[in-house]
Enzyme design. Structure first.
Site, PDB file in Angstrom:
ATOM      1  N   LYS A  98       0.843  -1.201   0.000  1.00 42.91           N
ATOM      2  CA  LYS A  98       0.000   0.000   0.000  1.00 42.91           C
ATOM      3  C   LYS A  98       0.875   1.246   0.000  1.00 42.91           C
ATOM      4  O   LYS A  98       1.863   1.309   0.718  1.00 42.91           O
ATOM      5  CB  LYS A  98      -0.898  -0.001   1.243  1.00 42.91           C
ATOM      6  CG  LYS A  98      -1.952  -1.069   1.185  1.00 42.91           C
ATOM      7  CD  LYS A  98      -3.007  -0.926   2.243  1.00 42.91           C
ATOM      8  CE  LYS A  98      -4.174  -1.870   1.979  1.00 42.91           C
ATOM      9  NZ  LYS A  98      -3.789  -3.241   1.573  1.00 42.91           N
ATOM     10  N   ASP A 132      -1.697  -1.858  -4.166  1.00 39.79           N
ATOM     11  CA  ASP A 132      -3.121  -1.937  -3.784  1.00 39.79           C
ATOM     12  C   ASP A 132      -3.751  -0.551  -3.923  1.00 39.79           C
ATOM     13  O   ASP A 132      -3.060   0.464  -3.835  1.00 39.79           O
ATOM     14  CB  ASP A 132      -3.255  -2.354  -2.306  1.00 39.79           C
ATOM     15  CG  ASP A 132      -2.925  -3.819  -2.069  1.00 39.79           C
ATOM     16  OD1 ASP A 132      -2.761  -4.570  -3.041  1.00 39.79           O
ATOM     17  OD2 ASP A 132      -2.825  -4.191  -0.877  1.00 39.79           O
ATOM     18  N   MET A 133      -5.067  -0.508  -4.086  1.00 35.86           N
ATOM     19  CA  MET A 133      -5.750   0.793  -4.101  1.00 35.86           C
ATOM     20  C   MET A 133      -6.416   1.002  -2.754  1.00 35.86           C
ATOM     21  O   MET A 133      -7.077   0.104  -2.234  1.00 35.86           O
ATOM     22  CB  MET A 133      -6.787   0.848  -5.232  1.00 35.86           C
ATOM     23  CG  MET A 133      -7.366   2.236  -5.427  1.00 35.86           C
ATOM     24  SD  MET A 133      -6.132   3.529  -5.713  1.00 35.86           S
ATOM     25  CE  MET A 133      -5.656   3.206  -7.402  1.00 35.86           C
ATOM     26  N   GLN A 161     -10.983   0.078  -8.718  1.00 38.08           N
ATOM     27  CA  GLN A 161     -12.159  -0.355  -7.950  1.00 38.08           C
ATOM     28  C   GLN A 161     -13.455  -0.076  -8.721  1.00 38.08           C
ATOM     29  O   GLN A 161     -13.724   1.070  -9.104  1.00 38.08           O
ATOM     30  CB  GLN A 161     -12.196   0.411  -6.620  1.00 38.08           C
ATOM     31  CG  GLN A 161     -10.988   0.140  -5.735  1.00 38.08           C
ATOM     32  CD  GLN A 161     -10.667   1.306  -4.814  1.00 38.08           C
ATOM     33  OE1 GLN A 161     -10.770   2.459  -5.220  1.00 38.08           O
ATOM     34  NE2 GLN A 161     -10.267   1.007  -3.588  1.00 38.08           N
ATOM     35  N   ARG A 182      -5.256  -5.322 -11.332  1.00 40.34           N
ATOM     36  CA  ARG A 182      -6.199  -6.123 -10.541  1.00 40.34           C
ATOM     37  C   ARG A 182      -7.496  -5.313 -10.462  1.00 40.34           C
ATOM     38  O   ARG A 182      -7.476  -4.133 -10.108  1.00 40.34           O
ATOM     39  CB  ARG A 182      -5.642  -6.334  -9.140  1.00 40.34           C
ATOM     40  CG  ARG A 182      -6.632  -7.071  -8.221  1.00 40.34           C
ATOM     41  CD  ARG A 182      -6.230  -6.953  -6.756  1.00 40.34           C
ATOM     42  NE  ARG A 182      -4.910  -7.449  -6.501  1.00 40.34           N
ATOM     43  CZ  ARG A 182      -4.134  -7.000  -5.513  1.00 40.34           C
ATOM     44  NH1 ARG A 182      -4.557  -6.051  -4.704  1.00 40.34           N
ATOM     45  NH2 ARG A 182      -2.936  -7.498  -5.330  1.00 40.34           N
ATOM     46  N   LYS A 185     -14.108  -4.950  -6.486  1.00 38.48           N
ATOM     47  CA  LYS A 185     -15.308  -4.137  -6.242  1.00 38.48           C
ATOM     48  C   LYS A 185     -14.956  -2.870  -5.470  1.00 38.48           C
ATOM     49  O   LYS A 185     -15.493  -1.809  -5.732  1.00 38.48           O
ATOM     50  CB  LYS A 185     -16.348  -4.953  -5.457  1.00 38.48           C
ATOM     51  CG  LYS A 185     -16.980  -6.046  -6.297  1.00 38.48           C
ATOM     52  CD  LYS A 185     -18.184  -6.687  -5.619  1.00 38.48           C
ATOM     53  CE  LYS A 185     -18.657  -7.880  -6.436  1.00 38.48           C
ATOM     54  NZ  LYS A 185     -19.835  -8.548  -5.866  1.00 38.48           N
ATOM     55  N   HIS A 225     -14.720 -12.957  -4.848  1.00 33.96           N
ATOM     56  CA  HIS A 225     -15.221 -14.255  -4.378  1.00 33.96           C
ATOM     57  C   HIS A 225     -16.610 -14.510  -4.947  1.00 33.96           C
ATOM     58  O   HIS A 225     -17.293 -15.448  -4.561  1.00 33.96           O
ATOM     59  CB  HIS A 225     -15.272 -14.269  -2.849  1.00 33.96           C
ATOM     60  CG  HIS A 225     -14.009 -13.759  -2.247  1.00 33.96           C
ATOM     61  ND1 HIS A 225     -13.862 -12.472  -1.799  1.00 33.96           N
ATOM     62  CD2 HIS A 225     -12.811 -14.360  -2.102  1.00 33.96           C
ATOM     63  CE1 HIS A 225     -12.623 -12.297  -1.377  1.00 33.96           C
ATOM     64  NE2 HIS A 225     -11.967 -13.425  -1.557  1.00 33.96           N
ATOM     65  N   ARG A 286     -11.720  -5.005   8.013  1.00 29.67           N
ATOM     66  CA  ARG A 286     -12.303  -4.807   6.670  1.00 29.67           C
ATOM     67  C   ARG A 286     -12.892  -6.110   6.134  1.00 29.67           C
ATOM     68  O   ARG A 286     -13.908  -6.117   5.450  1.00 29.67           O
ATOM     69  CB  ARG A 286     -11.258  -4.229   5.703  1.00 29.67           C
ATOM     70  CG  ARG A 286     -10.966  -2.756   5.949  1.00 29.67           C
ATOM     71  CD  ARG A 286     -10.207  -2.115   4.789  1.00 29.67           C
ATOM     72  NE  ARG A 286      -8.860  -2.628   4.649  1.00 29.67           N
ATOM     73  CZ  ARG A 286      -7.822  -2.248   5.381  1.00 29.67           C
ATOM     74  NH1 ARG A 286      -7.969  -1.336   6.324  1.00 29.67           N
ATOM     75  NH2 ARG A 286      -6.613  -2.762   5.185  1.00 29.67           N
TER      76      ARG A 286
HETATM   77  C1  LIG Z   1      -7.029 -10.588  -4.149  1.00 29.93           C
HETATM   78  C2  LIG Z   1      -7.815  -9.397  -3.711  1.00 29.93           C
HETATM   79  C3  LIG Z   1      -7.188  -8.165  -3.614  1.00 29.93           C
HETATM   80  C4  LIG Z   1      -7.918  -7.040  -3.248  1.00 29.93           C
HETATM   81  N1  LIG Z   1      -7.318  -5.801  -3.258  1.00 29.93           N
HETATM   82  C5  LIG Z   1      -8.066  -4.701  -2.988  1.00 29.93           C
HETATM   83  C6  LIG Z   1      -7.534  -3.387  -3.108  1.00 29.93           C
HETATM   84  O1  LIG Z   1      -6.364  -3.181  -3.475  1.00 29.93           O
HETATM   85  N2  LIG Z   1      -8.334  -2.331  -2.826  1.00 29.93           N
HETATM   86  C7  LIG Z   1      -9.654  -2.497  -2.447  1.00 29.93           C
HETATM   87  O2  LIG Z   1     -10.353  -1.502  -2.229  1.00 29.93           O
HETATM   88  N3  LIG Z   1     -10.172  -3.733  -2.308  1.00 29.93           N
HETATM   89  C8  LIG Z   1      -9.427  -4.824  -2.572  1.00 29.93           C
HETATM   90  N4  LIG Z   1      -9.990  -6.064  -2.445  1.00 29.93           N
HETATM   91  C9  LIG Z   1     -11.308  -6.221  -1.777  1.00 29.93           C
HETATM   92  C10 LIG Z   1     -12.455  -6.035  -2.738  1.00 29.93           C
HETATM   93  O3  LIG Z   1     -12.557  -4.691  -3.117  1.00 29.93           O
HETATM   94  C11 LIG Z   1     -13.775  -6.458  -2.072  1.00 29.93           C
HETATM   95  O4  LIG Z   1     -13.997  -5.667  -0.937  1.00 29.93           O
HETATM   96  C12 LIG Z   1     -13.812  -7.914  -1.668  1.00 29.93           C
HETATM   97  O5  LIG Z   1     -13.173  -8.723  -2.592  1.00 29.93           O
HETATM   98  C13 LIG Z   1     -15.258  -8.373  -1.520  1.00 29.93           C
HETATM   99  O6  LIG Z   1     -15.932  -8.298  -2.750  1.00 29.93           O
HETATM  100  P1  LIG Z   1     -16.264  -9.568  -3.667  1.00 29.93           P
HETATM  101  O7  LIG Z   1     -15.929  -9.191  -5.059  1.00 29.93           O
HETATM  102  O8  LIG Z   1     -15.568 -10.768  -3.176  1.00 29.93           O
HETATM  103  O9  LIG Z   1     -17.804  -9.706  -3.640  1.00 29.93           O
HETATM  104  P2  LIG Z   1     -18.964  -9.602  -2.433  1.00 29.93           P
HETATM  105  O10 LIG Z   1     -20.009  -8.791  -3.084  1.00 29.93           O
HETATM  106  O11 LIG Z   1     -18.345  -9.187  -1.166  1.00 29.93           O
HETATM  107  O12 LIG Z   1     -19.328 -11.083  -2.343  1.00 29.93           O
HETATM  108  C14 LIG Z   1     -20.035 -11.684  -3.397  1.00 29.93           C
HETATM  109  C15 LIG Z   1     -20.357 -13.100  -3.102  1.00 29.93           C
HETATM  110  O13 LIG Z   1     -19.150 -13.842  -2.918  1.00 29.93           O
HETATM  111  C16 LIG Z   1     -19.393 -14.889  -2.014  1.00 29.93           C
HETATM  112  N5  LIG Z   1     -18.548 -14.736  -0.825  1.00 29.93           N
HETATM  113  C17 LIG Z   1     -17.935 -13.621  -0.412  1.00 29.93           C
HETATM  114  N6  LIG Z   1     -17.230 -13.869   0.707  1.00 29.93           N
HETATM  115  C18 LIG Z   1     -17.439 -15.155   1.016  1.00 29.93           C
HETATM  116  C19 LIG Z   1     -17.012 -16.011   2.052  1.00 29.93           C
HETATM  117  N7  LIG Z   1     -16.233 -15.568   3.057  1.00 29.93           N
HETATM  118  N8  LIG Z   1     -17.428 -17.274   2.032  1.00 29.93           N
HETATM  119  C20 LIG Z   1     -18.227 -17.733   1.063  1.00 29.93           C
HETATM  120  N9  LIG Z   1     -18.667 -16.967   0.056  1.00 29.93           N
HETATM  121  C21 LIG Z   1     -18.281 -15.710   0.029  1.00 29.93           C
HETATM  122  C22 LIG Z   1     -20.843 -14.794  -1.611  1.00 29.93           C
HETATM  123  O14 LIG Z   1     -21.592 -15.558  -2.474  1.00 29.93           O
HETATM  124  C23 LIG Z   1     -21.133 -13.321  -1.833  1.00 29.93           C
HETATM  125  O15 LIG Z   1     -22.479 -13.040  -2.010  1.00 29.93           O
HETATM  126  C24 LIG Z   1      -9.288  -7.195  -2.879  1.00 29.93           C
HETATM  127  C25 LIG Z   1      -9.904  -8.423  -2.980  1.00 29.93           C
HETATM  128  C26 LIG Z   1      -9.205  -9.516  -3.409  1.00 29.93           C
HETATM  129  C27 LIG Z   1      -9.904 -10.816  -3.541  1.00 29.93           C
END
Ligand SMILES: Cc1cc2nc3c(=O)[nH]c(=O)nc-3n(C[C@H](O)[C@H](O)[C@H](O)COP(=O)(O)OP(=O)(O)OC[C@H]3O[C@@H](n4cnc5c(N)ncnc54)[C@H](O)[C@@H]3O)c2cc1C
Length: 305
Positions: A98, A132-133, A161, A182, A185, A225, A286
């Site tokens: 970061k 990272d953002m 993002q 990368r 969301k 995810h 977070r």
């Molecule tokens: C590798 C990586 C790097 C990242 N880097 C950054 C960054 O630099 N800056 C930043 O702002 N954010 C970052 N993020 C976080 C990202 O912005 C999201 O906050 C986070 O990934 C949650 O969003 P989601 O896309 O997984 O979907 P969500 O909308 O949170 O989840 C969607 C669906 O995924 C499934 N799910 C989610 N979590 C689980 C769980 N624990 N168990 C089972 N199912 C689950 C469920 O079905 C859920 O409804 C990163 C995420 C990842 C994976």
């Protein structure tokens, strides 16, 4: 209710006193589900296990609220230690970091100095580095620094993002740098002045930017995810004959590990984001904010003490 919990954990994630206490008392309350350990040695063991399962990794030395040059330099030293461990142990791992940890809130000169030290070490060890953002107030500065570094180094990428209105134009603006991006969301609490308040709009924009970046011919890490986004990406690459070496999926350590392995079995590159270090508290909060269902683990963790 879910929104309230989310806001509550994002609020807790910014608490400096709790951050200090957490550092003092070590990995607690189920945090070890999401954090690989407090030392590089422990993180190396975790990465070896993941690599054995065919999972690629990006490692992150955790650090929050860095507000003086000494701390920023120490953060950079720790990232360099991680890079050397990747080289020495021949791990299949990149590095994530970061900008605030490198001194973004202190001076541009300090950040550039630390980033060049890190990227030189990374180049020597064949390691790719992703910036990272963070929250919206740091977005423009992070992208400006990224553009400058990208002119000097091949081994650097960053994150955009989907929840931000500006991201579509950032994809266009960065296009000619041929960046390895990368796409996520977005994890911070942002106002509706700058970010889509509705989940559906974030998801639609996520799909839109994935398509734009892939069709621009640039390397795309889809970090989510969310099965709906993963399925969308699979269909898209099939439709446009995009080869498997132009994109990858990424997930966080400890979240949906069985799905991670399944994607490897299906022939996709799957990279796991592995955080480690004593400063785990903000990261952990977070993760709880993203999925209040995880709070059940925390309660069990506390009850076990
Ligand atoms: C590798 C990586 C790097 C990242 N880097 C950054 C960054 O630099 N800056 C930043 O702002 N954010 C970052 N993020 C976080 C990202 O912005 C999201 O906050 C986070 O990934 C949650 O969003 P989601 O896309 O997984 O979907 P969500 O909308 O949170 O989840 C969607 C669906 O995924 C499934 N799910 C989610 N979590 C689980 C769980 N624990 N168990 C089972 N199912 C689950 C469920 O079905 C859920 O409804 C990163 C995420 C990842 C994976």
């Amino acid at each position: 209710m879910e929104q309230l919990m989310r806001d509550f954990f994002l609020f807790l994630s910014k608490n400096k006193t709790l951050t200090k206490l957490a550092k003092k008392y070590g990995l607690r309350f189920g945090a070890s589900r999401f954090v690989a350990g407090e030392t590089i040695e422990r993180a190396v063991e975790v990465i070896k296990d993941l690599n054995k399962k065919g999972l690629a990794v990006t490692i992150d030395y955790l650090g929050e609220f860095v507000d003086n040059a000494k701390e920023a330099n120490e953060m950079a030293d720790n990232s360099i230690e991680a890079i050397r461990a990747i080289g020495r142990e021949k791990l299949n791992s990149q590095l994530s970091l970061k900008m605030t940890s490198m001194g973004l809130d202190i001076s541009d000169e300090l950040v550039m100095q630390n980033m060049r030290r890190i990227l030189d070490a990374a180049k020597e060890n064949g390691v790719f580095v992703t910036i990272d953002m963070e929250d919206y107030s740091r977005c423009q500065k992070t992208l400006d620094i990224f553009k400058q570094l990208k002119k000097e180094y091949d081994n650097v990428g960053t994150v955009l993002q989907a929840y931000l209105y500006r991201t579509e134009s950032d994809i266009e603006d960065l296009k000619d740098y041929h960046p390895n991006l990368r796409l996520v969301k977005g994890a911070y609490k942002e106002s509706q002045e700058v970010a889509f308040p509705e989940k559906k709009d974030v998801d639609d924009n996520f799909k839109k930017i994935i398509k734009m970046h892939l069709l621009n011919g640039n390397y795309t890490a889809v970090a989510t995810h969310d099965d709906a986004i993963i399925e969308y990406t699979k269909q898209l690459v099939k439709e446009y004959n995009i080869p498997n070496d132009q994109f990858e999926f990424q997930m966080l350590y400890g979240i949906r590990p069985e799905r991670q392995e399944q994607l490897v079995r299906e022939g996709y590159t799957m990279r796991v984001y592995v955080p480690y270090g004593t400063d785990w508290y903000g990261y952990f909060m977070r993760r709880l904010a993203e999925r209040p269902a995880n709070v059940a683990f925390v309660i069990k963790g506390i009850l076990r003490k």
